[in-house]
Design a protein around this motif. Structure first.
Motif, PDB file in Angstrom:
ATOM      1  N   LYS A   1       1.019   6.670  -1.193  1.00 49.62           N
ATOM      2  CA  LYS A   1       0.118   5.541  -1.424  1.00 49.62           C
ATOM      3  C   LYS A   1       0.288   5.106  -2.868  1.00 49.62           C
ATOM      4  CE  LYS A   1      -4.368   4.053   0.112  1.00 49.62           C
ATOM      5  NZ  LYS A   1      -5.591   4.499   0.784  1.00 49.62           N
TER       6      LYS A   1
ATOM      7  N   GLN B   1      -1.555   9.380  -3.020  1.00 52.19           N
ATOM      8  CA  GLN B   1      -1.837  10.156  -1.812  1.00 52.19           C
ATOM      9  C   GLN B   1      -0.584  10.209  -0.942  1.00 52.19           C
ATOM     10  OE1 GLN B   1      -4.713   8.317   0.768  1.00 52.19           O
ATOM     11  NE2 GLN B   1      -4.537   9.907   2.322  1.00 52.19           N
TER      12      GLN B   1
ATOM     13  N   TYR C   1      -5.105   7.663   9.328  1.00 50.56           N
ATOM     14  CA  TYR C   1      -5.480   6.811   8.194  1.00 50.56           C
ATOM     15  C   TYR C   1      -5.436   5.326   8.515  1.00 50.56           C
ATOM     16  CZ  TYR C   1      -4.949  11.121   5.483  1.00 50.56           C
ATOM     17  OH  TYR C   1      -5.052  12.398   5.001  1.00 50.56           O
TER      18      TYR C   1
ATOM     19  N   THR D   1       0.801  -1.218   0.000  1.00 51.65           N
ATOM     20  CA  THR D   1       0.000   0.000   0.000  1.00 51.65           C
ATOM     21  C   THR D   1       0.839   1.275   0.000  1.00 51.65           C
ATOM     22  OG1 THR D   1      -1.662  -1.205   1.273  1.00 51.65           O
ATOM     23  CG2 THR D   1      -1.883   1.184   1.188  1.00 51.65           C
ATOM     24  N   TRP D   2       1.863   1.322   0.841  1.00 53.08           N
ATOM     25  CA  TRP D   2       2.635   2.547   1.060  1.00 53.08           C
ATOM     26  C   TRP D   2       4.086   2.373   0.654  1.00 53.08           C
ATOM     27  CZ3 TRP D   2      -0.306   6.595   2.126  1.00 53.08           C
ATOM     28  CH2 TRP D   2      -1.526   6.389   2.789  1.00 53.08           C
TER      29      TRP D   2
END
Length: 180
Positions: free
Chosen positions: A40, A45, A82, A20-21
Motif C-alpha cells: 500500500k 501495508q 481488504y 493505492t497498491w
C-alpha cells in the motif's frame, strides 16, 4: 454485500488500484488468475492481490467468493478481505483485483513438504495445532451457514506470527440458507 447469485458485478464501480497498491512480487498462479504481493503506497501495508480476468462466465464465482470474504473474514482463522479494485486496461485486458491479507508462512502443504524434504515428519503437537485452528475457522463458517468444500493443505495458509488462515472461498463454498 455484493448482489446475490444470479446478479452481475458492475466492475467499473470499484476503484482503480494504481494509486493505492504497488505490485512488488509474483507469488503464484491460481485457478482464475495470478497472485501477487502488493504494498500500500500510503502506509507500506503489505497484502496479497488475486488479479482476475473479469469474464462473464465467472462473475457468479467472483460474487460468491467476495460475499463470503466480506461477511466472514472477521475471524482470526479466515483470511482478511481488504476489498476489490478494477483496473481498466484496453491493451492487456481489464483486471479485477481481490486484495487479501498476506500470509507469509506459506501453506500447510508447503510445511509438510519441507518436513519430508528434511526426512522428518510433522510432530503430533504441530498437527494438532493445525487441525485445531482450521477447525475453529470451519466452525466460524458453519455458524454463518457457509460450507467450505475445498479444505486442503493448499487452502490453509500460515502467517509468520504462527497464525493459520482458511482461504479460497470460490464456487465450492456457498452460503446455505435454512428453510423456515
Amino acid at each position: 454485500m455484493l448482489p446475490l447469485i444470479g446478479k452481475t458485478i458492475i466492475f467499473d464501480k470499484f476503484p482503480d488500484p494504481s494509486d493505492t497498491w504497488e505490485i512488488t512480487e509474483t507469488i503464484g498462479k491460481g485457478t482464475y488468475g495470478k497472485v501477487f504481493k502488493v504494498l500500500k503506497k500510503k502506509n507500506g501495508q503489505k497484502a496479497v492481490v488475486k488479479i482476475l480476468d473479469p469474464i462473464h462466465d465467472i462473475d457468479e464465482e467472483i460474487e460468491v467468493e467476495c460475499n463470503i470474504l466480506k461477511a466472514l473474514s472477521d475471524h482470526p482463522n479466515v483470511v482478511k478481505f481488504y476489498g476489490m479494485n478494477f483496473k481498466k486496461d484496453e491493451i492487456n485486458g481489464d483486471k479485477l483485483w481481490l486484495v487479501l491479507e498476506l500470509c507469509n508462512g506459506g501453506s500447510v502443504t508447503d510445511l509438510a513438504k519441507a518436513f519430508l524434504k528434511k526426512g522428518e515428519r510433522m510432530s503430533e503437537p504441530i498437527i494438532a495445532y493445525i487441525l485445531h485452528e482450521a477447525l475453529l475457522g470451519l466452525q466460524h463458517l458453519h455458524s454463518k451457514k457457509t460450507i467450505h468444500h475445498d479444505v486442503k493443505g493448499n487452502n490453509i495458509l500460515l502467517t509468520t506470527e504462527g497464525g493459520l488462515k482458511l482461504i479460497d472461498f470460490g464456487i465450492e463454498s456457498r452460503e446455505k440458507t435454512v428453510c423456515p
